[in-house]
Design a protein around this motif. Structure first.
Motif, short mmCIF file in Angstrom:
data_model
loop_
_atom_site.label_atom_id
_atom_site.label_comp_id
_atom_site.label_asym_id
_atom_site.label_seq_id
_atom_site.Cartn_x
_atom_site.Cartn_y
_atom_site.Cartn_z
N ALA A 167 47.28 36.16 58.06
CA ALA A 167 46.98 35.59 59.38
C ALA A 167 48.25 35.09 60.06
CB ALA A 167 45.97 34.46 59.25
N ARG A 168 49.19 34.61 59.26
CA ARG A 168 50.46 34.09 59.80
C ARG A 168 51.51 35.17 59.98
NH1 ARG A 168 47.21 30.34 60.61
NH2 ARG A 168 47.52 28.22 59.80
N GLY A 169 51.14 36.42 59.70
CA GLY A 169 52.04 37.53 59.98
C GLY A 169 52.91 37.98 58.82
N GLU A 170 52.57 37.59 57.61
CA GLU A 170 53.36 38.00 56.43
C GLU A 170 53.40 39.52 56.35
OE1 GLU A 170 55.83 38.06 53.85
OE2 GLU A 170 55.03 35.99 53.87
N THR A 171 54.60 40.05 56.16
CA THR A 171 54.77 41.50 56.06
C THR A 171 55.07 41.95 54.63
OG1 THR A 171 57.10 41.31 56.68
CG2 THR A 171 55.50 41.74 58.46
N SER A 172 55.40 41.03 53.75
CA SER A 172 55.64 41.39 52.35
C SER A 172 54.30 41.65 51.66
CB SER A 172 56.34 40.25 51.61
OG SER A 172 57.61 40.01 52.15
N SER A 173 54.35 42.53 50.67
CA SER A 173 53.15 42.80 49.89
C SER A 173 52.87 41.60 48.99
CB SER A 173 53.35 44.06 49.04
OG SER A 173 52.19 44.33 48.30
N LEU A 174 51.64 41.13 49.00
CA LEU A 174 51.24 39.99 48.19
C LEU A 174 50.82 40.48 46.80
CD1 LEU A 174 49.19 38.25 51.00
CD2 LEU A 174 51.46 37.59 50.18
N PRO A 175 51.15 39.72 45.76
CA PRO A 175 50.89 40.20 44.39
C PRO A 175 49.42 40.15 44.00
CG PRO A 175 51.71 37.95 44.33
CD PRO A 175 51.78 38.40 45.77
N GLY A 176 49.10 40.91 42.99
CA GLY A 176 47.78 40.86 42.39
C GLY A 176 47.77 39.76 41.33
N TYR A 177 46.71 39.69 40.55
CA TYR A 177 46.64 38.72 39.46
C TYR A 177 45.69 39.24 38.39
CZ TYR A 177 42.08 37.07 41.08
OH TYR A 177 40.76 36.99 41.42
N ASP A 178 45.85 38.72 37.19
CA ASP A 178 45.01 39.11 36.05
C ASP A 178 43.95 38.04 35.87
OD1 ASP A 178 43.86 39.50 33.54
OD2 ASP A 178 45.74 40.16 32.62
N GLU A 179 42.75 38.31 36.32
CA GLU A 179 41.67 37.33 36.28
C GLU A 179 41.36 36.86 34.87
OE1 GLU A 179 37.84 40.33 36.40
OE2 GLU A 179 38.71 39.66 38.28
N ASN A 180 41.44 37.75 33.90
CA ASN A 180 41.16 37.36 32.51
C ASN A 180 42.22 36.40 31.97
OD1 ASN A 180 38.69 38.84 31.98
ND2 ASN A 180 39.95 40.66 32.24
N ALA A 181 43.46 36.65 32.28
CA ALA A 181 44.53 35.75 31.85
C ALA A 181 44.39 34.38 32.51
CB ALA A 181 45.90 36.36 32.17
N TYR A 182 44.01 34.36 33.77
CA TYR A 182 43.82 33.09 34.47
C TYR A 182 42.71 32.27 33.81
CZ TYR A 182 46.85 33.80 38.57
OH TYR A 182 47.92 33.93 39.42
N VAL A 183 41.60 32.90 33.51
CA VAL A 183 40.48 32.19 32.87
C VAL A 183 40.90 31.71 31.48
CG1 VAL A 183 38.14 32.45 31.93
CG2 VAL A 183 38.67 33.31 34.21
N GLU A 184 41.58 32.56 30.74
CA GLU A 184 42.00 32.19 29.39
C GLU A 184 42.93 30.97 29.41
OE1 GLU A 184 44.60 34.20 25.83
OE2 GLU A 184 43.22 35.50 26.93
N GLU A 185 43.81 30.91 30.37
CA GLU A 185 44.78 29.80 30.47
C GLU A 185 44.19 28.53 31.04
OE1 GLU A 185 47.95 29.56 29.36
OE2 GLU A 185 47.63 31.52 28.43
N ALA A 186 43.10 28.62 31.75
CA ALA A 186 42.57 27.48 32.51
C ALA A 186 41.86 26.42 31.66
CB ALA A 186 41.64 27.96 33.61
#
Length: 172
Positions: free
Chosen positions: A81-100
């Motif tokens: 929305a603010r005009g970012e032109t760089s590609s935004l990264p993905g994420y590993d949902e399983n790793a996030y849950v495991e670490e949380a």
């Protein structure tokens, strides 16, 4: 909100987008928040810890995952929305849950976290101009629009809430 085209998001998100009813996205997100809090707040510790199969997340982990994903999608929404032109990264949902460590967090805290993230998402969407709502960017290597991100947030929650009701609560 107008219907969005499949060109505004990766095919992977079609399942989520298809779950969102037409209408005011702010109202959809607000209603979802009330419904999700209503469901989760009534569960006891056994239900919150239940896993319908080996290797599947507990209900607490699903709620944490919904919250983490909304935070990430809202960041993408803000960036594009603010005009970012760089590609935004993905994420590993399983790793996030495991670490949380969601299973160790009291359910009232998980709910409070979820509600605070949802309210922040709603405020962000309310603040966007028409031009910002029409912007497109790249996330996880795929084109995505701000409009699509709003639908993905809503549809992702609907998807997981449906799973909670169908696979966790009906069996437990």
């Amino acid at each position: 909100m107008e219907k969005i085209s499949g060109e505004e998001y990766a095919q992977y998100y079609q399942t989520y987008v298809s779950l969102v009813p037409e209408g005011d996205i702010i109202q959809v997100l607000t209603d979802q928040m009330k419904e999700t809090v209503g469901i989760v707040s009534k569960l006891d510790d056994e239900q919150l810890s239940y896993r319908y199969a080996t290797g599947k997340w507990s209900v607490k982990e699903v709620v944490g995952h919904i919250t983490d994903t909304e935070r990430i999608m809202s960041y993408r929404l803000l960036s594009i929305a603010r005009g970012e032109t760089s590609s935004l990264p993905g994420y590993d949902e399983n790793a996030y849950v495991e670490e949380a460590g969601f299973d160790d967090i009291p359910v009232r805290d998980l709910i409070e976290h979820y509600v605070s993230v949802r309210l922040a998402t709603i405020q962000l969407i309310k603040s966007l101009s028409k031009m910002a709502l029409e912007r497109k960017g790249t996330a996880n290597g795929h084109p995505v629009s701000t409009r699509a991100l709003m639908m993905i947030i809503a549809g992702h929650e609907m998807h997981h809430r449906n799973i909670i009701v169908e696979r966790y609560l009906s069996k437990n």
